[in-house]
Design a protein around this motif. Structure first.
Motif, mmCIF file in Angstrom:
data_model
loop_
_atom_site.group_PDB
_atom_site.id
_atom_site.type_symbol
_atom_site.label_atom_id
_atom_site.label_comp_id
_atom_site.label_asym_id
_atom_site.label_seq_id
_atom_site.Cartn_x
_atom_site.Cartn_y
_atom_site.Cartn_z
ATOM 1 N N ARG A 209 3.817 28.046 -27.906
ATOM 2 C CA ARG A 209 2.621 27.414 -27.344
ATOM 3 C C ARG A 209 2.105 26.324 -28.282
ATOM 4 O O ARG A 209 0.910 26.119 -28.431
ATOM 5 C CB ARG A 209 1.534 28.471 -27.133
ATOM 6 C CG ARG A 209 1.946 29.620 -26.217
ATOM 7 C CD ARG A 209 1.012 30.812 -26.356
ATOM 8 N NE ARG A 209 -0.383 30.453 -26.167
ATOM 9 C CZ ARG A 209 -1.404 31.234 -26.544
ATOM 10 N NH1 ARG A 209 -1.171 32.387 -27.147
ATOM 11 N NH2 ARG A 209 -2.642 30.844 -26.337
ATOM 12 N N ARG A 210 3.019 25.623 -28.927
ATOM 13 C CA ARG A 210 2.614 24.699 -29.995
ATOM 14 C C ARG A 210 1.643 23.638 -29.494
ATOM 15 O O ARG A 210 0.583 23.414 -30.092
ATOM 16 C CB ARG A 210 3.847 24.048 -30.621
ATOM 17 C CG ARG A 210 3.507 23.256 -31.887
ATOM 18 C CD ARG A 210 4.734 22.795 -32.614
ATOM 19 N NE ARG A 210 4.377 22.344 -33.936
ATOM 20 C CZ ARG A 210 4.525 21.095 -34.383
ATOM 21 N NH1 ARG A 210 5.052 20.172 -33.596
ATOM 22 N NH2 ARG A 210 4.154 20.761 -35.601
ATOM 23 N N GLU B 244 -3.912 21.537 -29.279
ATOM 24 C CA GLU B 244 -5.062 21.046 -28.506
ATOM 25 C C GLU B 244 -6.254 21.989 -28.665
ATOM 26 O O GLU B 244 -7.398 21.536 -28.807
ATOM 27 C CB GLU B 244 -4.669 20.913 -27.039
ATOM 28 C CG GLU B 244 -3.663 19.797 -26.778
ATOM 29 C CD GLU B 244 -3.243 19.719 -25.320
ATOM 30 O OE1 GLU B 244 -3.673 20.597 -24.531
ATOM 31 O OE2 GLU B 244 -2.502 18.795 -24.964
ATOM 32 N N ARG B 245 -5.985 23.263 -28.642
ATOM 33 C CA ARG B 245 -7.056 24.262 -28.740
ATOM 34 C C ARG B 245 -7.808 24.158 -30.059
ATOM 35 O O ARG B 245 -9.049 24.243 -30.096
ATOM 36 C CB ARG B 245 -6.457 25.659 -28.582
ATOM 37 C CG ARG B 245 -7.407 26.821 -28.809
ATOM 38 C CD ARG B 245 -6.696 28.111 -28.451
ATOM 39 N NE ARG B 245 -7.422 29.302 -28.850
ATOM 40 C CZ ARG B 245 -7.024 30.549 -28.585
ATOM 41 N NH1 ARG B 245 -5.906 30.745 -27.894
ATOM 42 N NH2 ARG B 245 -7.740 31.584 -28.994
ATOM 43 N N ARG C 188 -13.702 27.875 -35.778
ATOM 44 C CA ARG C 188 -12.255 27.910 -35.530
ATOM 45 C C ARG C 188 -11.641 29.203 -36.053
ATOM 46 O O ARG C 188 -10.671 29.714 -35.493
ATOM 47 C CB ARG C 188 -11.594 26.684 -36.153
ATOM 48 C CG ARG C 188 -11.926 25.392 -35.416
ATOM 49 C CD ARG C 188 -11.098 24.213 -35.897
ATOM 50 N NE ARG C 188 -11.337 23.044 -35.073
ATOM 51 C CZ ARG C 188 -12.163 22.051 -35.393
ATOM 52 N NH1 ARG C 188 -12.841 22.104 -36.541
ATOM 53 N NH2 ARG C 188 -12.320 21.019 -34.591
ATOM 54 N N LEU C 189 -12.188 29.744 -37.146
ATOM 55 C CA LEU C 189 -11.686 31.028 -37.637
ATOM 56 C C LEU C 189 -11.970 32.129 -36.617
ATOM 57 O O LEU C 189 -11.125 33.009 -36.384
ATOM 58 C CB LEU C 189 -12.334 31.364 -38.980
ATOM 59 C CG LEU C 189 -11.940 32.714 -39.584
ATOM 60 C CD1 LEU C 189 -10.441 32.775 -39.872
ATOM 61 C CD2 LEU C 189 -12.739 32.989 -40.863
ATOM 62 N N ASP D 263 -9.091 35.821 -32.232
ATOM 63 C CA ASP D 263 -8.657 36.203 -30.883
ATOM 64 C C ASP D 263 -7.161 35.966 -30.719
ATOM 65 O O ASP D 263 -6.453 36.768 -30.096
ATOM 66 C CB ASP D 263 -9.418 35.404 -29.834
ATOM 67 C CG ASP D 263 -10.902 35.713 -29.836
ATOM 68 O OD1 ASP D 263 -11.272 36.821 -30.265
ATOM 69 O OD2 ASP D 263 -11.691 34.852 -29.419
ATOM 70 N N LEU D 264 -6.669 34.878 -31.283
ATOM 71 C CA LEU D 264 -5.253 34.551 -31.158
ATOM 72 C C LEU D 264 -4.372 35.554 -31.899
ATOM 73 O O LEU D 264 -3.297 35.917 -31.427
ATOM 74 C CB LEU D 264 -5.009 33.143 -31.711
ATOM 75 C CG LEU D 264 -3.558 32.648 -31.730
ATOM 76 C CD1 LEU D 264 -3.026 32.508 -30.307
ATOM 77 C CD2 LEU D 264 -3.467 31.318 -32.469
#
Length: 350
Positions: free
Chosen positions: A226-227, A232-233, A311-312, A317-318
């Motif tokens: 999902r690079r 983008e995310r 972002r952390l 979640d990721l």
């Protein structure tokens, strides 16, 4: 978005304004805490124009900031990936130099015996004494050879505004990530520091929870398959110079089922994986010395704690295993991340 709960170490790439240096920020941070600054040598590599030599290893000036109790606040070092905003023709700043060798083992010997607070003319003296040879001066360069004439190391003025580059490396942060980062970055903003063109923020997480075949494979598949979506995310900087996809061989391995971690680790270690991927798994696989971490390298450069902390939190979640709290969250599958988790080990090409 909730506050992040991961235990994490950060590397934040900044740039001092013209005429200033990373030492200025170190001294300001130490003053604010009633602490001190300790010079040290930072180890890194740089490209070589010498035929037959792929790269040189070098030591450059780094600064550890300690608080009033002598506890570490952060370290400030060079980062050779930052070049676009520097004047390569600028004259070296007096007192700033690097020590260069084509052998990493010899450079580690130099780092062990040389005083990082010494001047360019005396820094190689202890190394020369080890080999029983003199320090030779050739213009602005000082050199030590062994008795057979083979060069051990050279000290040369630091070129092209390299003193302006300032990678802020934090100890592991348990909680209050935004506040901890702001305590470092607000003073940088006040001094006129900026985000360089190639900047990134790297996050180091404890490696232990990812030494599980299911957890490791899921994370590799996410970053490998999902690079574009992840870039983008997270707003990955397209100018960052040390990012690359995970090797296809590693992603393919992680599409299979593995009976145990050691089987997957041994197979993954044989793939052409390096540090300079979107996700640095080399220490999870036991391929490099240094802090025992998983390193996420796709976060963009930033100069405020709020955006990095946000972002952390998204990263948590990721990285969470399906149906489980994220690794490192108290009460999660690891029971809270133990051990050393942080940034700041010397770089290598793998």
């Amino acid at each position: 978005m909730s506050a992040p709960r991961l235990r994490a170490g950060f590397e934040v790439e900044l740039l001092a304004p013209p005429g200033a240096s990373r030492r200025d920020l170190a001294e300001d941070l130490a003053r604010r805490r009633g602490g001190s600054v300790r010079p040290f040598f930072h180890v890194d590599t740089e490209g070589s124009a010498v035929p037959g030599v792929d790269a040189f290893w070098h030591l450059t000036p780094g600064f550890r900031v300690l608080d009033a109790a002598g506890e570490p606040v952060c370290s400030l070092v060079d980062d050779t990936s930052v070049v676009a905003d520097l004047d390569a023709r600028a004259r070296p700043r007096p007192g700033w130099y690097r020590v260069v060798s084509d052998d990493a083992r010899l450079l580690r010997l130099v780092a062990r015996h040389a005083d990082p607070a010494a001047g360019i003319g005396s820094v190689l003296g202890p190394v020369a004494a080890l080999f029983g040879t003199p320090v030779q001066q050739l213009g602005a360069v000082h050199r030590v050879d062994d008795a057979a004439g083979a060069t051990i190391a050279m000290a040369a003025p630091l070129p092209g505004e390299r003193e302006r580059v300032c990678e802020v490396i934090t100890p592991p942060v348990e909680a209050g990530h935004e506040e901890v980062l702001e305590a470092l970055l607000a003073p940088a903003r006040a001094l006129g520091f900026s985000v360089p063109r190639e900047a990134a923020v790297h996050v180091h997480l404890d490696a232990a929870p990812f030494r599980d075949p299911g957890r490791f494979a899921a994370v590799v598949r996410s970053f490998g398959g999902r690079r574009r979506e992840l870039h983008e995310r997270f707003g990955t900087n397209p100018h960052c110079r040390r990012l690359a996809p995970l090797p296809a061989e590693l992603v393919e391995l992680c599409a299979r089922r593995w009976p145990d971690w050691e089987s997957l680790r041994a197979a993954a270690a044989r793939t052409p994986v390096t540090k300079f991927c979107d996700l640095n798994v080399t220490r999870v696989l036991g391929l490099r010395p240094g802090p025992d971490t998983l390193e996420v390298r796709i976060l963009p450069g930033a100069l405020d704690g709020a955006s990095i902390a946000a972002r952390l939190a998204d990263l948590e979640d990721l990285l969470a295993a399906p149906g489980q709290p994220c690794a490192g969250v108290p009460g999660g599958p690891s029971g809270g991340v133990p051990g050393a988790c942080g940034a700041g080990a010397g770089r290598s090409t793998r």
